[in-house]
Scaffold this active site. Sequence first.
Site: not given
Ligand SMILES: Cc1cc2nc3c(=O)[nH]c(=O)nc-3n(C[C@H](O)[C@H](O)[C@H](O)COP(=O)(O)OP(=O)(O)OC[C@H]3O[C@@H](n4cnc5c(N)ncnc54)[C@H](O)[C@@H]3O)c2cc1C
Length: 424
Positions: A44, A162, A334, A336, A368
């Site tokens: 993302q 983010c 994030t 990060a 960030c």
């Molecule tokens: C536009 C944008 C820009 C960004 N820029 C940055 C940046 O520059 N630097 C940075 O560090 N971060 C950035 N981020 C943030 C970063 O992408 C997220 O913080 C990170 O992906 C979070 O990881 P996570 O594993 O918590 O969630 P995610 O990576 O979103 O993964 C969640 C997972 O859970 C699964 N899931 C959902 N519901 C269920 C369920 N009911 N049962 C089982 N599984 C489920 C989903 O399918 C998904 O695979 C950005 C995000 C966006 C949208």
Amino acid sequence: MSNHYQILVIGGGNAGLSVASQLLRKRSNLNIGIIDPSEKHYYQPAWTLVGAGIFDINKTIRNEKEVIPKNTTWIKEAVAEFMPTENKVKCSSGDEFTYDYLVVCPGIQLDWNKIEGLKETLGKNNVSSNYSFQHAPYTWEMIKNFKGGTAVFTNPTTPIKCGGAPHKIMYLACDYWRKKGILDQCDVHYISGAASIFGVKEYAETLKKVIGHYNIHVHFGANVTAINGENKTVAFETKEIDENLNQKLCSENAACYGIIEHNDTEDLKKVILNFDLCHTVPPQSAPDFIKNSPLRDPANPLGYVEIDKNTLQHTRFSNIFALGDCTNAPCSKTGAAIRKQAPVVVTNLLAIIDNKTASAQYDGYSACPIPTQYGKLMLAEFDYSNTPKMTFPINQAKPNWAMWILKTKILPWLYWNKILKGTA
Ligand SMILES: Cc1cc2nc3c(=O)[nH]c(=O)nc-3n(C[C@H](O)[C@H](O)[C@H](O)COP(=O)(O)OP(=O)(O)OC[C@H]3O[C@@H](n4cnc5c(N)ncnc54)[C@H](O)[C@@H]3O)c2cc1C
């Protein structure tokens, strides 16, 4: 397929795969199941770059089966219910899985419907959002084809993943229009639910100068309530109509403003702004199945998982950990942050398995990377105390080219090749 796992990971995104890979690197005989319904895995952080026309959207997506760590079991289901006193989860299919230890990381929920009219107009009428894989390319179409007029960028009142993304794209758009020679014909507005541009003073100072440089009008403490794509209006509530806004209301050139409601008792005004281009970011909260579960923090209105912000262990269920965007840890959400959280979860989870105490501590680190123009970026790094935590021996509050290369080239490579594999 078994329905019992020693460690069950909920969510195979950035956090889930990082933790599973790191656990197996430390102890290869662990029996780990990962529940995630999504066929696809997304990088993302590059969606901002897609919206700015410098990154291929197809390079931000891979098949989940290609990135799931070897020697884990991928359960392609969606968790619907937690039963922590029985060490059990129930999926929307009705299937149940039990565990010895649980790692919760299903990310954050995008509440598009909290902005009236947004879902209907997203991806058309010059309304876009980099928060959607489907629509990030349309952001670039809008920016590229913009001929001047009112450009609105919104940021909700809730915490988001983010926190910098709503304004990163604004600086890149302004720089693009500056290079195109039309910036002086652009009336650019940032409507933000936050109280300031950035929570860390050192980095905020830089961004204030950038905002001045591009002549952006900022509206803080504002809650966007509706976006009407056909009429090209964005409605927001605010307690503060600043002097600039009032002046503009009286000015002949102020066609883009109109106060439609003013309630003196609540001191809340509703403002309607006409736009020609709108990049928006939806309010966000914990996924509903977390909100409705015993794992949630009862004191948190957005329903995040209740954890100890340092050990990342659940405060009431000692065999449960959570990390990533779904928790109530008061850090910036994030990837990060996950890089620093994952090793803490791994160390503490293995300690608990060995009947020791969870003593590894996460200090709230997050980063960030904020591009202030094409080719220059400020890498803001900080912790829970909002103190800068700069990695490199330079003043990172000053945007520079090396950090731009880090964001656009090195970090995407690191993500797919190292972070998901548990080696960075
Ligand atoms: C536009 C944008 C820009 C960004 N820029 C940055 C940046 O520059 N630097 C940075 O560090 N971060 C950035 N981020 C943030 C970063 O992408 C997220 O913080 C990170 O992906 C979070 O990881 P996570 O594993 O918590 O969630 P995610 O990576 O979103 O993964 C969640 C997972 O859970 C699964 N899931 C959902 N519901 C269920 C369920 N009911 N049962 C089982 N599984 C489920 C989903 O399918 C998904 O695979 C950005 C995000 C966006 C949208």
